[in-house]
Design a protein around this motif. Structure first.
Motif, PDB file in Angstrom:
ATOM      1  N   PRO A 101      -1.839  91.223-106.761  1.00  0.00           N
ATOM      2  CA  PRO A 101      -2.370  89.877-106.996  1.00  0.00           C
ATOM      3  C   PRO A 101      -3.473  89.504-106.009  1.00  0.00           C
ATOM      4  N   VAL A 102      -3.410  90.045-104.803  1.00  0.00           N
ATOM      5  CA  VAL A 102      -4.433  89.786-103.791  1.00  0.00           C
ATOM      6  C   VAL A 102      -4.906  91.143-103.266  1.00  0.00           C
ATOM      7  N   GLU A 103      -6.208  91.343-103.282  1.00  0.00           N
ATOM      8  CA  GLU A 103      -6.765  92.599-102.790  1.00  0.00           C
ATOM      9  C   GLU A 103      -6.494  92.727-101.287  1.00  0.00           C
ATOM     10  N   PRO A 104      -6.164  93.924-100.808  1.00  0.00           N
ATOM     11  CA  PRO A 104      -5.913  94.084 -99.375  1.00  0.00           C
ATOM     12  C   PRO A 104      -7.184  93.858 -98.557  1.00  0.00           C
ATOM     13  N   ILE A 105      -7.018  93.237 -97.404  1.00  0.00           N
ATOM     14  CA  ILE A 105      -8.162  92.971 -96.537  1.00  0.00           C
ATOM     15  C   ILE A 105      -8.613  94.265 -95.868  1.00  0.00           C
ATOM     16  N   ILE A 106      -7.643  95.059 -95.427  1.00  0.00           N
ATOM     17  CA  ILE A 106      -7.966  96.326 -94.769  1.00  0.00           C
ATOM     18  C   ILE A 106      -7.718  97.458 -95.755  1.00  0.00           C
ATOM     19  N   GLU A 111      -9.221 100.836 -92.457  1.00  0.00           N
ATOM     20  CA  GLU A 111      -8.074 101.377 -91.708  1.00  0.00           C
ATOM     21  C   GLU A 111      -8.510 102.552 -90.835  1.00  0.00           C
ATOM     22  N   ALA A 112      -9.359 103.403 -91.370  1.00  0.00           N
ATOM     23  CA  ALA A 112      -9.861 104.538 -90.589  1.00  0.00           C
ATOM     24  C   ALA A 112     -10.665 104.041 -89.385  1.00  0.00           C
ATOM     25  N   ALA A 113     -11.470 103.002 -89.600  1.00  0.00           N
ATOM     26  CA  ALA A 113     -12.244 102.437 -88.494  1.00  0.00           C
ATOM     27  C   ALA A 113     -11.315 101.805 -87.460  1.00  0.00           C
ATOM     28  N   LEU A 133      -7.802  91.777 -79.366  1.00  0.00           N
ATOM     29  CA  LEU A 133      -9.046  92.514 -79.144  1.00  0.00           C
ATOM     30  C   LEU A 133      -9.439  93.346 -80.362  1.00  0.00           C
ATOM     31  N   LEU A 134      -8.439  93.960 -80.995  1.00  0.00           N
ATOM     32  CA  LEU A 134      -8.731  94.772 -82.192  1.00  0.00           C
ATOM     33  C   LEU A 134      -9.261  93.914 -83.328  1.00  0.00           C
ATOM     34  N   THR A 135      -8.668  92.738 -83.552  1.00  0.00           N
ATOM     35  CA  THR A 135      -9.151  91.862 -84.630  1.00  0.00           C
ATOM     36  C   THR A 135     -10.577  91.407 -84.338  1.00  0.00           C
ATOM     37  N   GLU A 136     -10.843  91.039 -83.089  1.00  0.00           N
ATOM     38  CA  GLU A 136     -12.204  90.615 -82.728  1.00  0.00           C
ATOM     39  C   GLU A 136     -13.206  91.749 -82.904  1.00  0.00           C
ATOM     40  N   GLU A 137     -12.804  92.962 -82.553  1.00  0.00           N
ATOM     41  CA  GLU A 137     -13.687  94.125 -82.677  1.00  0.00           C
ATOM     42  C   GLU A 137     -13.993  94.438 -84.148  1.00  0.00           C
ATOM     43  N   SER A 140     -16.457  91.780 -85.216  1.00  0.00           N
ATOM     44  CA  SER A 140     -17.769  91.917 -84.573  1.00  0.00           C
ATOM     45  C   SER A 140     -18.541  93.124 -85.113  1.00  0.00           C
ATOM     46  N   ARG A 141     -17.841  94.186 -85.491  1.00  0.00           N
ATOM     47  CA  ARG A 141     -18.514  95.359 -86.079  1.00  0.00           C
ATOM     48  C   ARG A 141     -18.791  95.188 -87.574  1.00  0.00           C
ATOM     49  N   LYS A 142     -18.406  94.036 -88.111  1.00  0.00           N
ATOM     50  CA  LYS A 142     -18.605  93.703 -89.534  1.00  0.00           C
ATOM     51  C   LYS A 142     -17.903  94.695 -90.465  1.00  0.00           C
ATOM     52  N   ILE A 143     -16.763  95.190 -90.011  1.00  0.00           N
ATOM     53  CA  ILE A 143     -15.943  96.054 -90.865  1.00  0.00           C
ATOM     54  C   ILE A 143     -15.206  95.195 -91.881  1.00  0.00           C
ATOM     55  N   VAL A 144     -14.748  94.027 -91.426  1.00  0.00           N
ATOM     56  CA  VAL A 144     -14.132  93.029 -92.308  1.00  0.00           C
ATOM     57  C   VAL A 144     -14.726  91.673 -91.954  1.00  0.00           C
ATOM     58  N   ALA A 145     -14.705  90.743 -92.914  1.00  0.00           N
ATOM     59  CA  ALA A 145     -15.246  89.409 -92.664  1.00  0.00           C
ATOM     60  C   ALA A 145     -14.301  88.604 -91.770  1.00  0.00           C
ATOM     61  N   HIS A 146     -13.009  88.733 -92.033  1.00  0.00           N
ATOM     62  CA  HIS A 146     -11.997  88.060 -91.220  1.00  0.00           C
ATOM     63  C   HIS A 146     -10.688  88.819 -91.372  1.00  0.00           C
ATOM     64  N   VAL A 147      -9.863  88.757 -90.349  1.00  0.00           N
ATOM     65  CA  VAL A 147      -8.569  89.420 -90.391  1.00  0.00           C
ATOM     66  C   VAL A 147      -7.684  88.768 -89.332  1.00  0.00           C
TER      67      VAL A 147
END
Length: 165
Positions: A101-106, A111-113, A133-137, A140-147
Motif C-alpha cells: 500500500p505504501v512504497e518503501p522509502i529505502i 539500502e546498499a548506499a 547521523l546515518l539519517t542525516e547523511e 545530505s547525499r540526496k539518496i532519499v528525500a526524507h527518512v
C-alpha cells in the motif's frame, strides 16, 4: 412469466445459483472444520455451504445465511457471485496484493548506499555512526528525500551491518 423458475421471477431472486459437487462440499467443510482458519475464510466457506441448492437441510436465503453468520446479505450475494465467476479459491481466499500500500522509502539501491555509509569511517569528531547521523547523511547525499531513524534501524537490522561496529 410462463416457463420461468418461480424463484427467479420473485422478489427473492437468486442470480448466482450454487450447486456444489461432493468434492467441493468436502473441501469447504474441511475449511470450516480447521480450527486455525481465518474468520473471513470460515464465514465465506459456511456461506457457500448454506447457499448450496442441494443443501441437506434445504436451501437458505441470503438473509437467513447473513443472520446465521453475522454478515450482511450483500456479503453472501458477493461470495456466491465470486464462486460462480471463479470457483472456491476466488470466493474463499483473499486476493493477493500486487504492490504494497505504501512504497518503501529505502529501496535496494538506498539500502546498499546505507550499508556502504555504515561501513565507512565515522565522521570527524564522532566515535561511530549513530542512527541520527546515518539519517542525516542519507538526506545530505540526496539518496532519499526524507527518512526517519526507525526506518534506518529496521533496514540495518535486516542486514548484517550495524552502526558502530
Amino acid at each position: 412469466m410462463e416457463g420461468t423458475d418461480p424463484i427467479v421471477g420473485s422478489s427473492r431472486a437468486r442470480k448466482a445459483r450454487i450447486r456444489l459437487t461432493p468434492e467441493q462440499r468436502e473441501q469447504l467443510e474441511q475449511v470450516t472444520r480447521d480450527g486455525g482458519t481465518k474468520s473471513k475464510r470460515f464465514v465465506h466457506a459456511r456461506a457457500l455451504l448454506m447457499a448450496d441448492e442441494d443443501h441437506p437441510a434445504g436451501r437458505y436465503t441470503d438473509q437467513q445465511i447473513g443472520r446465521a453468520l453475522g454478515v450482511a446479505s450483500k456479503t453472501v450475494a458477493r461470495v456466491r457471485a465470486a464462486f460462480v465467476r471463479g470457483g472456491i479459491t476466488v470466493a474463499v481466499e483473499r486476493k493477493k496484493r500486487l504492490a504494497p500500500p505504501v512504497e518503501p522509502i529505502i529501496d535496494g539501491k538506498a539500502e546498499a548506499a546505507l550499508v556502504a555509509i555504515c561501513c565507512s569511517p565515522a565522521p570527524a569528531g564522532q566515535a561511530r555512526w549513530t542512527l541520527r547521523l546515518l539519517t542525516e547523511e542519507l538526506v545530505s547525499r540526496k539518496i532519499v528525500a526524507h527518512v526517519c531513524k526507525e526506518t534506518v534501524r529496521k533496514t540495518l537490522k535486516k542486514t548484517s551491518c550495524s552502526p558502530g561496529v
